[in-house]
Design a protein around this motif. Sequence first.
Motif, PDB file in Angstrom:
ATOM      1  N   GLN A 101       0.827  -1.211   0.000  1.00 32.24           N
ATOM      2  CA  GLN A 101       0.000   0.000   0.000  1.00 32.24           C
ATOM      3  C   GLN A 101       0.860   1.260   0.000  1.00 32.24           C
ATOM      4  OE1 GLN A 101      -0.363  -2.566   2.177  1.00 32.24           O
ATOM      5  NE2 GLN A 101      -2.216  -3.508   1.289  1.00 32.24           N
ATOM      6  N   LEU A 102       1.933   1.245   0.789  1.00 29.19           N
ATOM      7  CA  LEU A 102       2.831   2.399   0.839  1.00 29.19           C
ATOM      8  C   LEU A 102       3.504   2.609  -0.513  1.00 29.19           C
ATOM      9  CD1 LEU A 102       5.239   3.428   3.648  1.00 29.19           C
ATOM     10  CD2 LEU A 102       6.163   3.097   1.363  1.00 29.19           C
ATOM     11  N   ASP A 103       4.005   1.530  -1.107  1.00 25.93           N
ATOM     12  CA  ASP A 103       4.662   1.661  -2.412  1.00 25.93           C
ATOM     13  C   ASP A 103       3.677   2.148  -3.476  1.00 25.93           C
ATOM     14  OD1 ASP A 103       7.076   0.829  -1.354  1.00 25.93           O
ATOM     15  OD2 ASP A 103       6.770  -1.276  -1.890  1.00 25.93           O
ATOM     16  N   ALA A 104       2.432   1.692  -3.404  1.00 24.95           N
ATOM     17  CA  ALA A 104       1.419   2.124  -4.371  1.00 24.95           C
ATOM     18  C   ALA A 104       1.137   3.615  -4.227  1.00 24.95           C
ATOM     19  CB  ALA A 104       0.138   1.316  -4.175  1.00 24.95           C
ATOM     20  N   ALA A 105       1.142   4.105  -2.986  1.00 26.45           N
ATOM     21  CA  ALA A 105       0.898   5.534  -2.755  1.00 26.45           C
ATOM     22  C   ALA A 105       2.007   6.378  -3.375  1.00 26.45           C
ATOM     23  CB  ALA A 105       0.783   5.810  -1.256  1.00 26.45           C
ATOM     24  N   TRP A 106       3.260   5.941  -3.206  1.00 29.05           N
ATOM     25  CA  TRP A 106       4.375   6.670  -3.808  1.00 29.05           C
ATOM     26  C   TRP A 106       4.333   6.577  -5.335  1.00 29.05           C
ATOM     27  CZ3 TRP A 106       7.116  10.360  -2.003  1.00 29.05           C
ATOM     28  CH2 TRP A 106       7.429  10.438  -0.651  1.00 29.05           C
ATOM     29  N   ASN A 107       4.011   5.403  -5.845  1.00 28.41           N
ATOM     30  CA  ASN A 107       3.948   5.242  -7.296  1.00 28.41           C
ATOM     31  C   ASN A 107       2.879   6.156  -7.906  1.00 28.41           C
ATOM     32  OD1 ASN A 107       5.971   3.318  -7.245  1.00 28.41           O
ATOM     33  ND2 ASN A 107       4.560   1.578  -7.192  1.00 28.41           N
ATOM     34  N   LYS A 108       1.789   6.345  -7.196  1.00 22.98           N
ATOM     35  CA  LYS A 108       0.734   7.236  -7.690  1.00 22.98           C
ATOM     36  C   LYS A 108       1.227   8.681  -7.743  1.00 22.98           C
ATOM     37  CE  LYS A 108      -4.033   8.688  -6.861  1.00 22.98           C
ATOM     38  NZ  LYS A 108      -5.231   8.529  -5.987  1.00 22.98           N
ATOM     39  N   LEU A 109       1.963   9.116  -6.707  1.00 25.58           N
ATOM     40  CA  LEU A 109       2.495  10.483  -6.688  1.00 25.58           C
ATOM     41  C   LEU A 109       3.466  10.723  -7.839  1.00 25.58           C
ATOM     42  CD1 LEU A 109       3.254  11.304  -2.931  1.00 25.58           C
ATOM     43  CD2 LEU A 109       1.511  12.343  -4.393  1.00 25.58           C
ATOM     44  N   LEU A 110       4.242   9.703  -8.170  1.00 29.22           N
ATOM     45  CA  LEU A 110       5.331   9.881  -9.127  1.00 29.22           C
ATOM     46  C   LEU A 110       5.058   9.245 -10.482  1.00 29.22           C
ATOM     47  CD1 LEU A 110       8.260   9.286  -6.621  1.00 29.22           C
ATOM     48  CD2 LEU A 110       7.767  11.414  -7.817  1.00 29.22           C
ATOM     49  N   LYS A 111       3.837   8.859 -10.722  1.00 29.29           N
ATOM     50  CA  LYS A 111       3.500   8.151 -11.953  1.00 29.29           C
ATOM     51  C   LYS A 111       3.868   8.935 -13.203  1.00 29.29           C
ATOM     52  CE  LYS A 111      -0.280   5.682 -14.201  1.00 29.29           C
ATOM     53  NZ  LYS A 111      -1.711   5.265 -14.096  1.00 29.29           N
ATOM     54  N   TYR A 112       3.725  10.255 -13.147  1.00 31.33           N
ATOM     55  CA  TYR A 112       3.962  11.086 -14.330  1.00 31.33           C
ATOM     56  C   TYR A 112       5.214  11.965 -14.185  1.00 31.33           C
ATOM     57  CZ  TYR A 112      -0.934   9.755 -14.881  1.00 31.33           C
ATOM     58  OH  TYR A 112      -2.099   9.051 -14.973  1.00 31.33           O
ATOM     59  N   GLN A 113       6.216  11.452 -13.501  1.00 32.49           N
ATOM     60  CA  GLN A 113       7.397  12.274 -13.230  1.00 32.49           C
ATOM     61  C   GLN A 113       8.292  12.469 -14.450  1.00 32.49           C
ATOM     62  OE1 GLN A 113      10.462  10.554 -10.685  1.00 32.49           O
ATOM     63  NE2 GLN A 113       9.540   8.520 -10.904  1.00 32.49           N
ATOM     64  N   TRP A 114       8.329  11.506 -15.371  1.00 32.55           N
ATOM     65  CA  TRP A 114       9.216  11.634 -16.533  1.00 32.55           C
ATOM     66  C   TRP A 114       8.453  12.256 -17.692  1.00 32.55           C
ATOM     67  CZ3 TRP A 114      13.026  11.501 -13.790  1.00 32.55           C
ATOM     68  CH2 TRP A 114      13.358  10.471 -12.930  1.00 32.55           C
ATOM     69  N   LEU A 115       9.000  13.331 -18.226  1.00 31.23           N
ATOM     70  CA  LEU A 115       8.261  14.172 -19.163  1.00 31.23           C
ATOM     71  C   LEU A 115       8.977  14.360 -20.488  1.00 31.23           C
ATOM     72  CD1 LEU A 115       7.440  17.007 -16.609  1.00 31.23           C
ATOM     73  CD2 LEU A 115       5.991  15.040 -17.178  1.00 31.23           C
ATOM     74  N   SER A 116       8.173  14.678 -21.484  1.00 32.62           N
ATOM     75  CA  SER A 116       8.681  15.162 -22.765  1.00 32.62           C
ATOM     76  C   SER A 116       8.265  16.628 -22.865  1.00 32.62           C
ATOM     77  CB  SER A 116       8.064  14.357 -23.924  1.00 32.62           C
ATOM     78  OG  SER A 116       8.435  14.927 -25.167  1.00 32.62           O
ATOM     79  N   VAL A 117       9.260  17.521 -22.781  1.00 28.15           N
ATOM     80  CA  VAL A 117       8.956  18.953 -22.784  1.00 28.15           C
ATOM     81  C   VAL A 117       9.294  19.557 -24.145  1.00 28.15           C
ATOM     82  CG1 VAL A 117       9.335  19.135 -20.293  1.00 28.15           C
ATOM     83  CG2 VAL A 117      11.219  19.609 -21.866  1.00 28.15           C
ATOM     84  N   PRO A 118       8.638  20.650 -24.520  1.00 29.26           N
ATOM     85  CA  PRO A 118       8.819  21.214 -25.867  1.00 29.26           C
ATOM     86  C   PRO A 118      10.194  21.817 -26.089  1.00 29.26           C
ATOM     87  CG  PRO A 118       7.422  22.634 -24.532  1.00 29.26           C
ATOM     88  CD  PRO A 118       7.616  21.375 -23.742  1.00 29.26           C
ATOM     89  N   GLU A 119      10.567  21.861 -27.358  1.00 28.88           N
ATOM     90  CA  GLU A 119      11.846  22.442 -27.747  1.00 28.88           C
ATOM     91  C   GLU A 119      11.962  23.900 -27.317  1.00 28.88           C
ATOM     92  OE1 GLU A 119      13.863  23.775 -31.942  1.00 28.88           O
ATOM     93  OE2 GLU A 119      13.095  21.714 -31.841  1.00 28.88           O
ATOM     94  N   ALA A 120      10.840  24.624 -27.308  1.00 28.52           N
ATOM     95  CA  ALA A 120      10.867  26.047 -26.937  1.00 28.52           C
ATOM     96  C   ALA A 120      11.401  26.241 -25.532  1.00 28.52           C
ATOM     97  CB  ALA A 120       9.465  26.640 -27.066  1.00 28.52           C
TER      98      ALA A 120
END
Length: 268
Positions: A101-120
């Motif tokens: 349960q603890l690991d799932a809570a952290w995974n939910k917080l960080l699920k979208y941590q890796w991003l593709s950001v625009p060239e601008a």
Amino acid sequence: MSEKNHQDYYPLLDEAKSKVDDHEAVDGRKIRRFLTIPLLIHSVLILVYTSVFLSLVWNLSSQCRRADGVVSSARSVLEYGTRQFDDIDDLHRYFGKPTPQLDAAWNKLLKYQWLSVPEADMRKLGRLEEGIQLPDGGYFATLGVFHDLHCLRRVHHTFYQSHYFPDLTEEEKVLDRLHAAHCLDSIRQSVQCQGDVSLLTMRWDAKLPKPLGNFSARHECVNFDRIRDWARDHTYDVMAKDVLVHPIYGPAYPDGKAALGVVAAPVD
């Protein structure tokens, strides 16, 4: 007095009266002009002072709310409000002993941590040449808030090193402690940067001789859900095969998992 004299007399009075009226009219105009000019000057000065004051207030308010030197497309979704923190005694959700349960809570917080950001964004940062371009044309990045959360999780993992990183060599244990130290100092700087000025007052407790803190204050916070929604729309599975390929060393994570370096957890 003769009729002629009587007739000659009144025109003289009329002429004199006319001159007096003309003189009074001129004086009236002078008085009005004398009063009008200062009023106009004061009105202009009041307008100028008010404009300067409002400009200063606006600039100070803007400086307090944001820094123009921060480059991030995510700033477009920033929204501020107040909230009360969770019960400080509720430690098991994120910092208790390891559980699914603890690991799932952290995974939910960080699920979208890796991003593709625009060239601008990369161009404005002056990092276009050094950036890691992803197959979609964007560039590999994360947000500061996700790095802070990653760091908190990493410190928690170091507390339970044998559970999260079993069979580490002594050298790897040193690396893990160095990573945790980096994380703690990064969080320290982030806390000072945010500068939460909410008042945490003190109180007496019937069971203890020393003052206790009352942590029920409301805090000024960003709407984290809006940031997370933005990140969800820009997330990228950087652990997928052949996404992160070093120009010299080849695939960074051939097994789809991160090591003890900066990227410290797989994307869920």
